[in-house]
Scaffold this motif. Structure first.
Motif, PDB file in Angstrom:
ATOM      1  N   LYS A  26      23.872  79.226  25.627  1.00  0.00           N
ATOM      2  CA  LYS A  26      22.750  78.451  25.295  1.00  0.00           C
ATOM      3  C   LYS A  26      23.167  76.897  25.096  1.00  0.00           C
ATOM      4  O   LYS A  26      22.721  76.324  26.262  1.00  0.00           O
ATOM      5  CB  LYS A  26      21.763  79.406  24.129  1.00  0.00           C
ATOM      6  N   LYS A  29      24.084  75.276  28.553  1.00  0.00           N
ATOM      7  CA  LYS A  29      23.493  75.941  29.514  1.00  0.00           C
ATOM      8  C   LYS A  29      22.436  74.599  29.541  1.00  0.00           C
ATOM      9  O   LYS A  29      21.830  74.283  30.078  1.00  0.00           O
ATOM     10  CB  LYS A  29      22.200  76.991  29.635  1.00  0.00           C
ATOM     11  N   ALA A  30      21.757  74.259  28.132  1.00  0.00           N
ATOM     12  CA  ALA A  30      20.930  73.383  27.796  1.00  0.00           C
ATOM     13  C   ALA A  30      21.242  71.719  27.980  1.00  0.00           C
ATOM     14  O   ALA A  30      20.760  71.233  28.617  1.00  0.00           O
ATOM     15  CB  ALA A  30      20.525  73.718  26.118  1.00  0.00           C
ATOM     16  N   LYS A  32      23.626  71.182  30.060  1.00  0.00           N
ATOM     17  CA  LYS A  32      24.169  70.969  31.601  1.00  0.00           C
ATOM     18  C   LYS A  32      21.852  70.306  32.273  1.00  0.00           C
ATOM     19  O   LYS A  32      22.537  69.766  32.942  1.00  0.00           O
ATOM     20  CB  LYS A  32      24.273  71.701  32.631  1.00  0.00           C
ATOM     21  N   GLU A  33      21.382  71.078  31.627  1.00  0.00           N
ATOM     22  CA  GLU A  33      19.850  71.185  32.129  1.00  0.00           C
ATOM     23  C   GLU A  33      19.392  69.561  31.594  1.00  0.00           C
ATOM     24  O   GLU A  33      18.667  68.774  32.313  1.00  0.00           O
ATOM     25  CB  GLU A  33      18.809  71.714  30.993  1.00  0.00           C
ATOM     26  N   LEU A  34      19.964  69.014  30.725  1.00  0.00           N
ATOM     27  CA  LEU A  34      19.016  68.053  30.316  1.00  0.00           C
ATOM     28  C   LEU A  34      20.052  66.472  30.789  1.00  0.00           C
ATOM     29  O   LEU A  34      19.188  65.424  31.555  1.00  0.00           O
ATOM     30  CB  LEU A  34      19.662  67.505  29.074  1.00  0.00           C
ATOM     31  N   THR A  36      20.540  67.227  33.996  1.00  0.00           N
ATOM     32  CA  THR A  36      20.119  67.040  34.754  1.00  0.00           C
ATOM     33  C   THR A  36      19.324  66.166  35.170  1.00  0.00           C
ATOM     34  O   THR A  36      19.359  65.451  36.102  1.00  0.00           O
ATOM     35  CB  THR A  36      19.953  68.247  35.922  1.00  0.00           C
ATOM     36  N   ALA A  37      18.253  66.962  34.509  1.00  0.00           N
ATOM     37  CA  ALA A  37      17.194  65.972  34.128  1.00  0.00           C
ATOM     38  C   ALA A  37      17.053  64.483  33.917  1.00  0.00           C
ATOM     39  O   ALA A  37      16.258  63.736  34.428  1.00  0.00           O
ATOM     40  CB  ALA A  37      16.088  66.314  32.743  1.00  0.00           C
TER      41      ALA A  37
END
Length: 40
Positions: A26, A29-30, A32-34, A36-37
């Motif tokens: 988790k 994943k978080a 990677k999302e941050l 990307t953002a």
């Protein structure tokens, strides 16, 4: 956000190996999302 971090640390410290693996997944994943953002 501070409470969320505390909860994650507690879950990792108290969990069994399977729970620890899920928490690490988790967090990865978080992250990677941050990342990307940040690009947008």
């Amino acid at each position: 956000m501070k409470n969320a971090a505390k909860n994650i640390i507690e879950q990792h410290a108290l969990g069994d190996e399977r729970q620890k693996e899920r928490i690490i997944e988790k967090l990865d994943k978080a992250e990677k999302e941050l990342n990307t953002a940040k690009l947008f």
